[in-house]
Enzyme design. Sequence first.
Site: not given
Ligand code: ASP
Length: 343
Positions: A212, A240, A242-243, A262-263, A265
């Site tokens: 992200t 889906r 995410g965050d 980032t991570g 979500g």
């Molecule tokens: N946070 C993002 C999501 O879950 C993905 C990511 O940061 O890699 O969509």
Amino acid sequence: MPSPSRVVLFALSLLLALTVAACRSVTHDDGPTWAIAIHGGAGTLDRAAPSSAQAEYRASLSKALELGRERLRRGDSALDVVEAVVRVFEDDPLFNAGKGAVFNEQGAHELDASIMEGHTLACGAVAGVRTVKNPISLARLVMEKTRHVLLMGDGAEQFATLTGVERVENSYFDTEYRRKVLEEVLRERQLKGAALGAAQAAPSDVRHGYGTVGCVVRDQKGNLAAATSTGGLTGKRWGRVGDTPVIGAGNYADAFVAVSGTGTGEQFIRHTVARSIGARVQFGGQTLQQAADAVVHGSLQPDDGGIIAVDRHGNLVATYNSTGMYRGLADSSGLFDVRIFDN
Ligand code: ASP
């Protein structure tokens, strides 16, 4: 008796000395006048990856950070800078946002983004857009041209048509690397017979799923802003989201902090990561670093990802619990630092 010209000279010297002292103390007490942090995701290369591959990422991060630095030096607003920097990442195929976004289970791309201005709490977001070249700019238009915060799917596409933002075929976002990762994720899913709605992602979903981009800024006027954009997780299903487009989870700015995450979500949504960091600073008396550490290392699980943040004084933080995080920090005191791993 000193001559009148001597008195004038003495008065002028005194004035000059006082002005210099005042300027020094402003610089010293108020910290940097502007500050910026960027990230290109917590899903990084292997530590053992060839140095040429690492250099490529560092060059892209430096390019985005340099743009932010120049715009802040010339006095641009936090909001303009975070949007401009995230657009650079969206156009760069190395990162999971815009061109280079991951594939969903059907082999297509659905993009999420959000933007927020701290001192007004104005914000806008889009989820599941398929043909918008720069989703962060559409998010900004949601913020500025509608009374809504979050538009999704077909509706967001219709809004994009009305605003005239640049459109592309969904295949514009394709890259060979992301297609290979999708194939790997689907193969592994099939082998493991991943149950519908399985709570845990397959290991390779985790290994390749992150990515992200984001930017947080304190501008010369002391205003804060945050922007975040993503293709989400590889092989994602069922629309889906995410965050990233969820204000307070993967992106947030107010008068105290600006945060971009980032991570995983789902974890960022559960723990309202970005807002929790802000609340710890605002109500809990914690420093930005303490607040970020408490949430990233206390609330989240190992390998969930990380955040970048800036506070109203211009303090910068980049904290993660994954192997690495593509990131960069710069401020008006001369800091300019780009990193992937711990060292
Ligand atoms: N946070 C993002 C999501 O879950 C993905 C990511 O940061 O890699 O969509």
